[in-house]
Design an enzyme around this catalytic site. Sequence first.
Site, short mmCIF file in Angstrom:
data_model
loop_
_atom_site.label_atom_id
_atom_site.label_comp_id
_atom_site.label_asym_id
_atom_site.label_seq_id
_atom_site.Cartn_x
_atom_site.Cartn_y
_atom_site.Cartn_z
N SER A 58 -17.15 -70.43 19.78
CA SER A 58 -16.11 -69.66 20.47
C SER A 58 -14.82 -70.48 20.40
O SER A 58 -14.88 -71.70 20.21
CB SER A 58 -16.54 -69.45 21.93
N TYR A 110 -19.70 -72.35 29.94
CA TYR A 110 -19.67 -71.61 28.67
C TYR A 110 -18.92 -72.42 27.62
O TYR A 110 -19.39 -72.61 26.49
CB TYR A 110 -19.00 -70.25 28.89
P1 NDP Z 1 -23.19 -59.59 24.42
O1 NDP Z 1 -23.25 -60.01 25.84
O2 NDP Z 1 -22.62 -58.28 24.07
O3 NDP Z 1 -24.65 -59.71 23.78
C1 NDP Z 1 -25.38 -60.88 23.98
C2 NDP Z 1 -26.81 -60.66 23.62
O4 NDP Z 1 -27.53 -61.85 23.98
C3 NDP Z 1 -27.43 -59.50 24.38
O5 NDP Z 1 -28.27 -58.77 23.51
C4 NDP Z 1 -28.24 -60.20 25.46
O6 NDP Z 1 -29.40 -59.49 25.85
C5 NDP Z 1 -28.63 -61.48 24.77
N1 NDP Z 1 -28.95 -62.50 25.76
C6 NDP Z 1 -28.18 -62.94 26.76
N2 NDP Z 1 -28.84 -63.81 27.52
C7 NDP Z 1 -30.09 -63.90 26.99
C8 NDP Z 1 -31.25 -64.60 27.36
N3 NDP Z 1 -31.28 -65.37 28.45
N4 NDP Z 1 -32.35 -64.48 26.60
C9 NDP Z 1 -32.35 -63.67 25.52
N5 NDP Z 1 -31.28 -62.96 25.13
C10 NDP Z 1 -30.16 -63.07 25.87
O7 NDP Z 1 -22.40 -60.78 23.68
P2 NDP Z 1 -21.53 -60.77 22.34
O8 NDP Z 1 -22.19 -59.93 21.34
O9 NDP Z 1 -20.13 -60.56 22.72
O10 NDP Z 1 -21.64 -62.32 21.94
C11 NDP Z 1 -22.48 -62.78 20.90
C12 NDP Z 1 -22.13 -64.22 20.65
O11 NDP Z 1 -20.75 -64.33 20.24
C13 NDP Z 1 -22.26 -65.12 21.88
O12 NDP Z 1 -22.77 -66.37 21.47
C14 NDP Z 1 -20.83 -65.28 22.37
O13 NDP Z 1 -20.66 -66.47 23.07
C15 NDP Z 1 -20.09 -65.28 21.05
N6 NDP Z 1 -18.67 -64.89 21.17
C16 NDP Z 1 -18.33 -63.61 21.51
C17 NDP Z 1 -17.00 -63.24 21.58
C18 NDP Z 1 -16.58 -61.86 21.94
O14 NDP Z 1 -15.37 -61.60 22.07
N7 NDP Z 1 -17.48 -60.90 22.10
C19 NDP Z 1 -15.91 -64.23 21.32
C20 NDP Z 1 -16.39 -65.54 20.96
C21 NDP Z 1 -17.71 -65.85 20.90
P3 NDP Z 1 -29.33 -58.22 26.83
O15 NDP Z 1 -28.52 -57.19 26.11
O16 NDP Z 1 -30.74 -57.85 26.97
O17 NDP Z 1 -28.67 -58.70 28.07
#
Ligand code: NDP
Length: 258
Positions: free
Chosen positions: A153, A166
């Site tokens: 990130s 985070y």
């Molecule tokens: P979302 O919150 O939309 O999706 C995250 C996913 O991770 C979900 O499917 C969630 O499951 C799963 N997850 C969360 N916690 C757990 C857990 N404890 N065990 C198993 N699965 C888990 O996030 P994004 O798609 O936005 O982010 C994806 C990656 O990109 C992350 O690493 C984030 O830090 C990074 N990122 C995102 C940005 C953005 O603007 N979106 C910017 C910079 C980095 P469930 O749906 O079941 O809760």
Amino acid sequence: MTVYSPPSDLLAERCVLVTGAGDGIGRAAALAYARHGANVVLLGRTRAKLEAVFDHIAKETKTRPTIVPADLQHLGEDSASALREGIERDYGRLDGILHNASLLGPRNPVEHYPATDWHAVMQVNVNAAFLLTRALLPLLNQSQDASVILTSSGVGRRGRAYWGAYAVAKFATEGLMEVLADECAHAGRVRVNSLNPGGTRTAMRAAAYPTEDPATLPIAESHMPLYLYLMGPDSKGVTGQRFDAKAWQVVTRACPSA
Ligand code: NDP
């Protein structure tokens, strides 16, 4: 701007694990990998979301996905080993991991950051990536061409107020990437890179920036050329590097000048 147009069979025969595959960027990546031929192991917290991605892949491709409902909050050495055994039994190989699942955690100053939330974010965002990678490295090392992608990130490259665990976890993610890439460089079979998707229209982004208009953000699908490039053989030899999705764009092979 870097342009990459992956062939449709880019990941044919390969097996790839995606964490957080039920939603957001992980869902888009799982679908993109399957559409390019990979058998995808879909790991995530919510079974119903994984089943929906599974059904989508099964309907649209001839690949063999699997779902692994698991809360990374509770991942330990035993569950990581059990996952390796399952992948070995079901596919006999592993060619890539996309570490994508993350918790945002509270947006508080460090002085008021709850310790339980701190530990939870570090567990899901860093410790789980370490435990999974360590358990799965023996399989990755058997692949002729394996790739590990760790999701970073902007706040993992420059710290910012109120991003707490985070941001610290994302710095640790970059550290894990560099250490692992250096360790794997000698054998040359496993490449390890970090990828910052940048602001993307997902549930996490909406939680972090509640007043932002999501329509102003790119959708997760627009980042897939970079996710495919790093997972597939065209990035062989590329390791220890930090990538930004912003610098990449979608182009199809059929229309290379589009
Ligand atoms: P979302 O919150 O939309 O999706 C995250 C996913 O991770 C979900 O499917 C969630 O499951 C799963 N997850 C969360 N916690 C757990 C857990 N404890 N065990 C198993 N699965 C888990 O996030 P994004 O798609 O936005 O982010 C994806 C990656 O990109 C992350 O690493 C984030 O830090 C990074 N990122 C995102 C940005 C953005 O603007 N979106 C910017 C910079 C980095 P469930 O749906 O079941 O809760």
